[in-house]
Structure formats: C-alpha cells, structure tokens
Motif scaffolding. Structure first.
Motif, mmCIF file in Angstrom:
data_model
loop_
_atom_site.group_PDB
_atom_site.id
_atom_site.type_symbol
_atom_site.label_atom_id
_atom_site.label_comp_id
_atom_site.label_asym_id
_atom_site.label_seq_id
_atom_site.Cartn_x
_atom_site.Cartn_y
_atom_site.Cartn_z
ATOM 1 N N GLU A 173 34.706 -2.252 45.771
ATOM 2 C CA GLU A 173 35.875 -1.667 46.442
ATOM 3 C C GLU A 173 36.942 -1.264 45.430
ATOM 4 N N GLU A 174 37.146 -2.106 44.419
ATOM 5 C CA GLU A 174 38.129 -1.768 43.386
ATOM 6 C C GLU A 174 37.681 -0.532 42.614
ATOM 7 N N ARG A 175 36.389 -0.453 42.322
ATOM 8 C CA ARG A 175 35.849 0.712 41.627
ATOM 9 C C ARG A 175 36.091 1.976 42.454
ATOM 10 N N ALA A 176 35.851 1.891 43.755
ATOM 11 C CA ALA A 176 36.049 3.060 44.620
ATOM 12 C C ALA A 176 37.512 3.496 44.613
ATOM 13 N N ARG A 177 38.415 2.527 44.583
ATOM 14 C CA ARG A 177 39.841 2.858 44.550
ATOM 15 C C ARG A 177 40.194 3.580 43.254
ATOM 16 N N LEU A 178 39.671 3.107 42.139
ATOM 17 C CA LEU A 178 39.979 3.711 40.843
ATOM 18 C C LEU A 178 39.392 5.118 40.719
ATOM 19 N N LEU A 179 38.280 5.352 41.420
ATOM 20 C CA LEU A 179 37.618 6.663 41.333
ATOM 21 C C LEU A 179 37.889 7.529 42.563
ATOM 22 N N ALA A 180 39.003 7.295 43.196
ATOM 23 C CA ALA A 180 39.303 7.990 44.456
ATOM 24 C C ALA A 180 39.289 9.508 44.309
ATOM 25 N N GLU A 181 39.603 10.021 43.121
ATOM 26 C CA GLU A 181 39.605 11.473 42.910
ATOM 27 C C GLU A 181 38.192 12.033 42.819
ATOM 28 N N PHE A 182 37.211 11.162 42.735
ATOM 29 C CA PHE A 182 35.818 11.578 42.590
ATOM 30 C C PHE A 182 35.013 10.924 43.730
ATOM 31 N N SER A 185 31.242 9.900 43.421
ATOM 32 C CA SER A 185 31.083 8.850 42.414
ATOM 33 C C SER A 185 31.628 7.520 42.928
ATOM 34 N N ALA A 186 32.733 7.593 43.681
ATOM 35 C CA ALA A 186 33.321 6.377 44.237
ATOM 36 C C ALA A 186 32.367 5.725 45.224
ATOM 37 N N ARG A 187 31.781 6.528 46.093
ATOM 38 C CA ARG A 187 30.857 5.992 47.088
ATOM 39 C C ARG A 187 29.555 5.516 46.466
ATOM 40 N N ALA A 188 29.200 6.091 45.329
ATOM 41 C CA ALA A 188 27.931 5.723 44.674
ATOM 42 C C ALA A 188 27.930 4.280 44.192
ATOM 43 N N GLY A 189 29.105 3.704 43.992
ATOM 44 C CA GLY A 189 29.171 2.324 43.510
ATOM 45 C C GLY A 189 28.448 1.351 44.410
ATOM 46 N N ALA A 190 28.517 1.586 45.715
ATOM 47 C CA ALA A 190 27.838 0.702 46.664
ATOM 48 C C ALA A 190 26.326 0.797 46.529
ATOM 49 N N GLU A 191 25.849 1.938 46.024
ATOM 50 C CA GLU A 191 24.413 2.099 45.789
ATOM 51 C C GLU A 191 24.000 1.507 44.442
ATOM 52 N N ILE A 192 24.876 1.623 43.453
ATOM 53 C CA ILE A 192 24.526 1.201 42.099
ATOM 54 C C ILE A 192 24.662 -0.300 41.914
ATOM 55 N N PHE A 193 25.734 -0.871 42.436
ATOM 56 C CA PHE A 193 26.090 -2.255 42.112
ATOM 57 C C PHE A 193 25.948 -3.233 43.280
#
Length: 218
Positions: A173-182, A185-193
């Motif tokens: 969730e923190e990663r998605a917040r930091l990558l909000a402009e992308f 890529s933000a949503r991909a974090g749930a798939e990657i991690f």
C-alpha cells in the motif's frame, strides 16, 4: 556423587551440516560463520577444518543435505508426463528452499558433495527423452525450470526471508502511494510482492508452455 556426562556424538560432516542448517534460520547466510557453528557444537573452530576446508565447502555439504531432505519428500511416478514431473520437482524445490532463511542463496551455485542427485537426474532425463526430447533439449528444459525456481525464491526470500516474515520497505500500500503518478506500476505491486505461491505457479506454467512451444513436444 558425580553424574557421568553422556558421550557426545562424533563430529562428522553430516552433524556439522545439520547444525549449520539449524542455525541458518537464526543467523541468515551472512551471519553463519564457522565460529558460530563450532560454538553450537561445543568444539573449537579449528576442529571444523578437519571436515571442511572453508565456508564454501560447508555450503556445498549443506546444499547436498537440503537436496537429500527434499528428495525424500517428493513422490515421483514413472507414469508422470514431463510437464507433471517439472511441476512436482520444482514445487518441491521451492518448498525445500523456503524452509531455510536464505535457502535459495545457499543452494544456488553450490556443488553437491556426493552422487545422491544422480538417480533422480537420470530418471528425469529418461522420462524426457522417452517423451521425445533430445538429450540436450531435456537438459535445457529441466535446467531452465530449475533456474526459474532458484531465481524466483531468491527474490521471494529477499522480501519474505521466512514464511510470515517480511522485510521493511515492502509494504504494498505504501508503494502504491509513492507511485501514484504511475497507476499501472502502482497496482503491479500487489502482483509482484504478494501471493507468491500463485505467482510462482503461474510462472512455472509459462516456462512449461514455452518449453513445449520451443521443442514441439506435447
């Protein structure tokens, strides 16, 4: 009245490797030293050099013992298809590596110290060549799946050193917040991690499909 101390088990390669594997979950690979292992065994560190010339030699024996334990837990059927054999072997390998902190790093690049692995390798290659693979193709197919599994677990343990444990800095969730402009890529974090089991299984199916397409073997 004095109580006699029970005799210690003799120090041999297996006892040292078993002790090192037990310590690995506490120390991780970087903290696993011959001195720490000697202390656990209640011997002086130089005693270990009778059995292992250096840490890499010990890692080779640890990887070999990991393989023995893994092989004992995998039930192979001579009637397996080559696809099912790849699934069984690589799922079993992943499970075995995840049982130890830095298990994939210990296993990667290590050289087995005996021929325990040869029987399984021979059976796998016979199964693949009987299915229509040339020997070189069988080797590349099995080694590619193996490399996928090792690499996957190295990355997985970089985030989750042990099941239920997670390193700092991998909050989805923190990663998605930091990558909000992308947004993608933000949503991909749930798939990657997250959900590594599903991720691994899907990736292995991609490898298997790629092998079938490359070599035309069904």
């Amino acid at each position: 009245m004095t109580t006699e101390r029970a005799p210690r088990a003799p120090l041999d390669r297996k006892r040292v490797a078993d002790t090192a594997l037990a310590l690995l979950n506490e120390t991780g690979l970087d903290g696993l030293t011959l001195r720490a292992i000697a202390k656990e065994l209640d011997v002086k560190a130089p005693a270990l050099y009778w059995h292992f010339k250096d840490k890499q030699a010990l890692l080779d024996e640890m990887a070999t013992e990991m393989y023995r334990r893994m092989a004992a837990g995998i039930v192979l059927d001579p009637a397996d298809s080559w696809q099912e054999r790849l699934r069984k072997v690589n799922r079993g390998l992943r499970d075995a590596l995840l049982a130890y902190r830095d298990g994939a790093r210990v296993f990667s690049g290590s050289r087995f110290t005996g021929t325990d692995h040869a029987q399984g390798m021979e059976e796998n290659l016979r199964l693949f060549t009987a299915a229509g693979f040339g020997l070189g193709q069988a080797v590349r197919a099995t080694s590619t799946a193996y490399a996928y599994t090792i690499g996957f677990v190295i990355e997985e343990q970089g985030v989750q050193p042990l099941p239920g444990e997670r390193r700092e800095g991998y909050d989805v969730e923190e990663r998605a917040r930091l990558l909000a402009e992308f947004p993608l890529s933000a949503r991909a974090g749930a798939e990657i991690f997250a959900d590594y089991g599903t991720h691994f299984a899907d990736g292995l199916e991609i490898v298997i499909a790629g092998i079938a397409a490359r070599y035309g073997v069904s």
